[in-house]
Design a protein around this motif. Structure first.
Motif, PDB file in Angstrom:
ATOM      1  N   ILE A   1     -42.594  41.587 -52.460  1.00 19.99           N
ATOM      2  CA  ILE A   1     -43.214  40.416 -52.063  1.00 19.99           C
ATOM      3  C   ILE A   1     -44.778  40.290 -52.503  1.00 19.99           C
ATOM      4  CG2 ILE A   1     -43.870  38.330 -50.371  1.00 19.99           C
ATOM      5  CD1 ILE A   1     -41.441  39.440 -48.745  1.00 19.99           C
ATOM      6  N   ALA A   2     -45.614  41.163 -52.020  1.00 17.04           N
ATOM      7  CA  ALA A   2     -46.737  41.203 -52.557  1.00 17.04           C
ATOM      8  C   ALA A   2     -47.254  41.328 -54.025  1.00 17.04           C
ATOM      9  CB  ALA A   2     -47.486  42.347 -51.905  1.00 17.04           C
ATOM     10  N   LEU A   3     -46.247  41.979 -54.846  1.00 21.27           N
ATOM     11  CA  LEU A   3     -46.393  42.136 -56.069  1.00 21.27           C
ATOM     12  C   LEU A   3     -45.842  41.175 -56.928  1.00 21.27           C
ATOM     13  CD1 LEU A   3     -46.277  46.101 -56.161  1.00 21.27           C
ATOM     14  CD2 LEU A   3     -48.228  44.753 -56.291  1.00 21.27           C
ATOM     15  N   PHE A   4     -44.608  40.849 -56.747  1.00 23.88           N
ATOM     16  CA  PHE A   4     -43.480  40.142 -57.634  1.00 23.88           C
ATOM     17  C   PHE A   4     -43.179  38.906 -57.114  1.00 23.88           C
ATOM     18  CE2 PHE A   4     -42.689  44.630 -58.121  1.00 23.88           C
ATOM     19  CZ  PHE A   4     -43.289  45.170 -59.394  1.00 23.88           C
ATOM     20  N   CYS A   5     -43.496  38.421 -55.879  1.00 22.78           N
ATOM     21  CA  CYS A   5     -42.836  37.191 -55.443  1.00 22.78           C
ATOM     22  C   CYS A   5     -43.849  35.947 -55.957  1.00 22.78           C
ATOM     23  CB  CYS A   5     -42.853  37.217 -53.879  1.00 22.78           C
ATOM     24  SG  CYS A   5     -41.892  35.816 -53.039  1.00 22.78           S
ATOM     25  N   ARG A   6     -43.240  34.897 -56.278  1.00 24.33           N
ATOM     26  CA  ARG A   6     -43.942  33.546 -56.426  1.00 24.33           C
ATOM     27  C   ARG A   6     -43.919  32.863 -55.184  1.00 24.33           C
ATOM     28  NH1 ARG A   6     -39.987  33.491 -60.445  1.00 24.33           N
ATOM     29  NH2 ARG A   6     -39.353  31.317 -59.315  1.00 24.33           N
ATOM     30  N   THR A   7     -44.748  31.657 -55.106  1.00 27.39           N
ATOM     31  CA  THR A   7     -44.913  31.045 -53.948  1.00 27.39           C
ATOM     32  C   THR A   7     -43.554  30.191 -53.809  1.00 27.39           C
ATOM     33  OG1 THR A   7     -45.937  29.149 -55.341  1.00 27.39           O
ATOM     34  CG2 THR A   7     -47.329  30.521 -54.188  1.00 27.39           C
ATOM     35  N   ASP A   8     -42.938  29.929 -54.711  1.00 32.98           N
ATOM     36  CA  ASP A   8     -41.861  29.173 -54.564  1.00 32.98           C
ATOM     37  C   ASP A   8     -40.421  30.085 -54.046  1.00 32.98           C
ATOM     38  OD1 ASP A   8     -41.480  30.099 -56.944  1.00 32.98           O
ATOM     39  OD2 ASP A   8     -40.544  28.516 -57.784  1.00 32.98           O
ATOM     40  N   THR A   9     -40.571  31.359 -54.210  1.00 32.21           N
ATOM     41  CA  THR A   9     -39.666  32.392 -53.742  1.00 32.21           C
ATOM     42  C   THR A   9     -39.781  33.106 -52.469  1.00 32.21           C
ATOM     43  OG1 THR A   9     -40.649  34.057 -55.363  1.00 32.21           O
ATOM     44  CG2 THR A   9     -38.756  32.691 -56.274  1.00 32.21           C
ATOM     45  N   TYR A  10     -40.738  32.572 -51.683  1.00 30.01           N
ATOM     46  CA  TYR A  10     -41.130  33.120 -50.319  1.00 30.01           C
ATOM     47  C   TYR A  10     -39.932  33.671 -49.601  1.00 30.01           C
ATOM     48  CZ  TYR A  10     -40.497  28.918 -47.895  1.00 30.01           C
ATOM     49  OH  TYR A  10     -39.759  27.778 -47.373  1.00 30.01           O
ATOM     50  N   TYR A  11     -38.843  32.868 -49.820  1.00 33.56           N
ATOM     51  CA  TYR A  11     -37.602  33.151 -48.977  1.00 33.56           C
ATOM     52  C   TYR A  11     -37.139  34.917 -49.155  1.00 33.56           C
ATOM     53  CZ  TYR A  11     -35.637  31.436 -53.294  1.00 33.56           C
ATOM     54  OH  TYR A  11     -35.673  31.451 -54.742  1.00 33.56           O
ATOM     55  N   TRP A  12     -37.739  35.397 -50.224  1.00 38.71           N
ATOM     56  CA  TRP A  12     -37.388  36.768 -50.324  1.00 38.71           C
ATOM     57  C   TRP A  12     -37.602  37.313 -48.754  1.00 38.71           C
ATOM     58  CZ3 TRP A  12     -39.569  38.848 -55.335  1.00 38.71           C
ATOM     59  CH2 TRP A  12     -38.985  38.324 -56.511  1.00 38.71           C
ATOM     60  N   GLY A  13     -38.690  36.776 -48.034  1.00 40.17           N
ATOM     61  CA  GLY A  13     -38.899  37.577 -46.928  1.00 40.17           C
ATOM     62  C   GLY A  13     -37.533  37.291 -45.783  1.00 40.17           C
ATOM     63  N   LEU A  14     -36.792  36.502 -45.846  1.00 41.64           N
ATOM     64  CA  LEU A  14     -35.672  36.223 -45.255  1.00 41.64           C
ATOM     65  C   LEU A  14     -34.825  37.599 -44.958  1.00 41.64           C
ATOM     66  CD1 LEU A  14     -34.295  32.679 -46.090  1.00 41.64           C
ATOM     67  CD2 LEU A  14     -35.322  33.689 -43.913  1.00 41.64           C
ATOM     68  N   LEU A  15     -34.987  38.600 -46.004  1.00 40.40           N
ATOM     69  CA  LEU A  15     -34.261  39.763 -46.031  1.00 40.40           C
ATOM     70  C   LEU A  15     -34.797  40.739 -44.994  1.00 40.40           C
ATOM     71  CD1 LEU A  15     -34.204  40.355 -49.899  1.00 40.40           C
ATOM     72  CD2 LEU A  15     -32.055  39.728 -48.372  1.00 40.40           C
ATOM     73  N   VAL A  16     -35.793  40.496 -44.393  1.00 42.68           N
ATOM     74  CA  VAL A  16     -36.364  41.396 -43.266  1.00 42.68           C
ATOM     75  C   VAL A  16     -36.973  40.936 -42.362  1.00 42.68           C
ATOM     76  CG1 VAL A  16     -37.056  43.516 -45.050  1.00 42.68           C
ATOM     77  CG2 VAL A  16     -38.609  41.685 -44.509  1.00 42.68           C
ATOM     78  N   ALA A  17     -36.841  39.498 -42.287  1.00 41.11           N
ATOM     79  CA  ALA A  17     -37.378  38.647 -41.050  1.00 41.11           C
ATOM     80  C   ALA A  17     -36.722  38.941 -39.641  1.00 41.11           C
ATOM     81  CB  ALA A  17     -37.614  37.294 -41.298  1.00 41.11           C
ATOM     82  N   PRO A  18     -35.486  39.184 -39.556  1.00 45.45           N
ATOM     83  CA  PRO A  18     -34.941  39.026 -38.121  1.00 45.45           C
ATOM     84  C   PRO A  18     -35.381  40.027 -37.298  1.00 45.45           C
ATOM     85  CG  PRO A  18     -33.324  38.933 -40.170  1.00 45.45           C
ATOM     86  CD  PRO A  18     -34.473  39.205 -40.759  1.00 45.45           C
ATOM     87  N   ILE A  19     -35.731  41.211 -37.709  1.00 52.33           N
ATOM     88  CA  ILE A  19     -35.944  42.230 -36.804  1.00 52.33           C
ATOM     89  C   ILE A  19     -37.480  42.737 -36.607  1.00 52.33           C
ATOM     90  CG2 ILE A  19     -33.688  43.252 -36.551  1.00 52.33           C
ATOM     91  CD1 ILE A  19     -35.114  45.508 -38.186  1.00 52.33           C
ATOM     92  N   LEU A  20     -38.374  41.977 -37.631  1.00 55.69           N
ATOM     93  CA  LEU A  20     -39.611  42.482 -37.560  1.00 55.69           C
ATOM     94  C   LEU A  20     -40.436  42.406 -36.171  1.00 55.69           C
ATOM     95  CD1 LEU A  20     -42.255  43.226 -39.255  1.00 55.69           C
ATOM     96  CD2 LEU A  20     -42.472  40.848 -39.923  1.00 55.69           C
ATOM     97  N   LEU A  21     -40.200  41.296 -35.596  1.00 50.81           N
ATOM     98  CA  LEU A  21     -41.197  40.788 -34.209  1.00 50.81           C
ATOM     99  C   LEU A  21     -40.682  41.618 -33.181  1.00 50.81           C
ATOM    100  CD1 LEU A  21     -41.126  37.090 -34.501  1.00 50.81           C
ATOM    101  CD2 LEU A  21     -42.678  38.846 -35.539  1.00 50.81           C
ATOM    102  N   ALA A  22     -39.635  42.378 -33.261  1.00 56.16           N
ATOM    103  CA  ALA A  22     -39.150  43.359 -32.203  1.00 56.16           C
ATOM    104  C   ALA A  22     -40.367  44.450 -32.042  1.00 56.16           C
ATOM    105  CB  ALA A  22     -37.754  43.681 -32.472  1.00 56.16           C
ATOM    106  N   GLY A  23     -41.030  44.566 -32.794  1.00 54.78           N
ATOM    107  CA  GLY A  23     -41.824  45.795 -33.033  1.00 54.78           C
ATOM    108  C   GLY A  23     -43.062  45.437 -31.917  1.00 54.78           C
TER     109      GLY A  23
END
Length: 383
Positions: free
Chosen positions: A325-347
């Motif tokens: 996401i930091a290197l290749f994502c554009r502002t309109d493709t931020y939804y790539w983060g949905l691939l890892v968002a579910p469990i991140l906050l459990a940390g």
């Protein structure tokens, strides 16, 4: 090394408890720098604003462009159309580019949703969210000494999964792929990896960017000397290669010379954009961005400290997608983060023990005193 203290929430000391005083102080410095780095989210570019109606749904037609596009493809398939011709017509009608082939989604999700009534699709989506919560509840239960902190961890997973239960987003490929990745990680055990590979393969044939998850798991299996598991992930990636090859063939039959070309993957928006993405896609969107950014950094730190074999896997996956996401994502493709968002906050549920253990290790003042005893032999007695 400091003597382990009684646990606060976890059943055993975190990885921070194993550090020497010198190493603990280095980790403190790294953590401080990491927290400061997360605050670059405040100056990072953000995705286009989304307007909402009174019920919280997406209001403007232009804001719903992607959703309407996917829905039109599903409707075309239900009308008896061929996926590639239907998708190509919909992309041209919506002004979306057709080149390269990755601008057209894999047909898997659209074909499944077209074969099911809308209520069945939503039932499957909600069942998948429930499965993710139940699987992580079972996975984390042995790690916590009491039920309340365990429930906090599961609630945090729920906070990361709130957007996944929105009915209007069910056609989004990242929604399904992200939930399958979360379920795959929960299912994984050192002695039980076949199911995790199968779930990862399902995620990949829905959204090919889920291949990064399989690559990260393959790399961790190799580093851990787990050759059979590494072969399993290779098989899953080979399956994806076959699916993509068939997809390229189907795409090549409908693409025209006058079709537009996509802007490419060259965002270079930095780590701050990844942090901002994680706040926007989770419940952290309801709090100030500065606080949300710090919580994202602390959640990542919590995962690094968790004393469980799944933790290094999760950290590797987070790191891989953060780099993507930091290197290749554009502002309109931020939804790539949905691939890892579910469990991140459990940390965040692992942070109290991690900080306490890090503090104890960094302030350990115990010393080992060696006393040399000089032995004097008794004089020999002659009869």
């Amino acid at each position: 090394m400091a003597r382990p203290a009684p646990p606060l929430w976890l059943t055993r000391p975190t990885r921070m408890a194993r550090l020497t005083r010198r190493d603990a102080r280095i980790v403190v410095a790294i953590l401080a720098g990491f927290l400061l780095l997360s605050l670059t989210a405040l100056i990072s570019a953000g995705p286009p604003p989304v307007t909402r109606d009174a019920s919280g749904g997406i209001a403007k037609v232009e804001d719903r462009a992607d959703v309407l596009f996917y829905q039109s493809v599903i409707a075309g398939l239900r009308g008896g159309g061929d996926y590639y011709h239907v998708a190509a017509d919909a992309q041209r009608a919506s002004g979306y580019p057709m080149r390269p082939f990755v601008t057209m989604r894999l047909p898997t999700l659209a074909l499944v949703q077209a074969a099911l009534p809308d209520w069945a699709t939503l039932f499957l989506l909600y069942a998948l969210v429930a499965a993710v919560l139940a699987a992580w509840l079972a996975r984390l239960r042995p790690l916590f000494v009491r039920t309340p902190p365990l429930l906090i961890a599961v609630i945090l997973i729920g906070c990361g999964s709130m957007v996944y239960v929105r009915a209007d987003l069910s056609p989004f490929h990242e929604i399904w792929a992200g939930l399958l990745i979360a379920l795959s990680l929960a299912w994984w055990r050192p002695d039980r990896w076949v199911g995790a590979v199968a779930l990862g393969a399902c995620a990949m044939v829905i959204r090919e960017t889920a291949a990064l998850y399989a690559i990260a798991m393959f790399a961790m299996a190799l580093l851990g000397g787990r050759r059979r598991e590494a072969i399993g992930w290779c098989v899953a990636l080979a399956l994806l290669a076959l699916v993509v090859a068939a997809h390229i063939h189907g795409w090549s039959q409908v693409v025209r010379t006058d079709d537009g070309t996509g802007p490419g993957w060259s965002g270079m928006l930095g780590f701050g954009f990844f942090v901002k993405t994680m706040t926007l896609l989770t419940a952290l969107d309801a709090i100030p961005l500065a606080l949300g950014a710090l919580l994202v950094a602390l959640a990542l730190f919590g995962w690094t400290a968790l004393p469980d074999p799944v933790a290094p896997r999760a950290v590797a996956v987070f790191a891989a997608y953060a780099a993507l996401i930091a290197l290749f994502c554009r502002t309109d493709t931020y939804y790539w983060g949905l691939l890892v968002a579910p469990i991140l906050l459990a940390g965040l549920a692992f942070v109290p023990d991690a900080l306490r253990d890090l503090y104890r290790a960094g302030t350990d003042r115990r010393r080992i005193t060696i006393t040399r005893v000089r032995r004097t032999d008794s004089p020999e007695i002659t009869p």
